[in-house]
Write an enzyme that holds these catalytic residues in place. Structure first.
Site, mmCIF file in Angstrom:
data_model
loop_
_atom_site.group_PDB
_atom_site.id
_atom_site.type_symbol
_atom_site.label_atom_id
_atom_site.label_comp_id
_atom_site.label_asym_id
_atom_site.label_seq_id
_atom_site.Cartn_x
_atom_site.Cartn_y
_atom_site.Cartn_z
ATOM 1 N N ILE A 153 0.844 -1.204 0.000
ATOM 2 C CA ILE A 153 0.000 0.000 0.000
ATOM 3 C C ILE A 153 0.876 1.250 0.000
ATOM 4 O O ILE A 153 1.849 1.331 0.743
ATOM 5 C CB ILE A 153 -0.894 0.029 1.261
ATOM 6 C CG1 ILE A 153 -1.755 -1.231 1.340
ATOM 7 C CG2 ILE A 153 -1.756 1.284 1.300
ATOM 8 C CD1 ILE A 153 -2.326 -1.503 2.722
ATOM 9 N N CYS A 154 0.501 2.229 -0.825
ATOM 10 C CA CYS A 154 1.179 3.522 -0.809
ATOM 11 C C CYS A 154 0.261 4.510 -0.094
ATOM 12 O O CYS A 154 -0.747 4.947 -0.659
ATOM 13 C CB CYS A 154 1.446 3.990 -2.242
ATOM 14 S SG CYS A 154 2.324 5.555 -2.293
#
Length: 200
Positions: A87-88
């Site tokens: 996840i960013c």
């Protein structure tokens, strides 16, 4: 050292509000450093109707260090790797603060599903599609939600069990799609599923 008293309190807070938020966090087995979070897909998005599971690992420095989170449920989204579930999101990196909780992190992930940030992508292919051909992006995201996140819209306890079964069988070298369909075919019996997978 992880502040387990705080983790325990956070889990209680989450379970109090699960009816309203749909967000839940439970330990994997009896280990409070390894958790599974679930978030419902936001209404009005291609993720609506899905239940997404997030693998959560607490580092030794928690709550002064951010929890490590990744999507265990496959999701088609510019800020989530379609391969690894990485996840960013800034609050899971340099914008984390000890004032935040596991629940606020999961609420932020749910908000990210509603409002992708394609200019800061984790998955460049998905981000390009989102920017250039939104209809195709939305169709693919909906299809992935139907395929991977709808099967988990069982009870949360039950869906966590399914996730653990899937992970165990995938770690043995079977493909996730094959594992899920086999588990479904044998009514969730892990041993029967393994026999069936081994017999090809």
């Amino acid at each position: 050292m992880i502040d387990f008293a705080r983790v325990h309190k956070e889990l209680q807070e989450c379970s109090k509000d699960v009816e309203n938020s749909g967000i839940k966090v439970i330990p994997k087995r009896d280990n409070l450093a390894c958790l599974i979070g679930t978030i419902p897909g936001p209404i009005g998005t291609p993720y609506e109707g899905g239940t997404f599971q997030i693998d959560i690992t607490l580092p030794d420095g928690y709550p002064f260090e951010p929890p490590k989170m990744h999507f265990a449920t496959k999701v088609w989204h510019p800020n989530v790797s379609s391969q690894s579930g990485a996840i960013c999101l800034d609050i899971l990196k340099d914008q984390w603060s000890p004032a935040l909780t596991l629940k606020t992190a999961l609420v932020s992930l749910q908000a990210l599903l509603s409002a992708p940030q394609p200019d800061d992508p984790q998955d460049a292919v998905v981000a390009q599609q989102y920017l250039k051909d939104y209809q195709t992006f939305a169709g693919t995201a909906r299809h992935w939600t139907e395929t991977f996140a709808k099967a988990l819209s069982l009870g949360v306890e039950e869906s966590c069990l399914v996730l653990l079964q899937v992970q165990k069988l995938v770690e043995m070298g079977f493909l996730e799609v094959q594992v899920r369909s086999t588990l479904e075919a044998v009514g969730g019996d892990e041993n029967l599923a393994l026999e069936k997978l081994l017999s090809g």
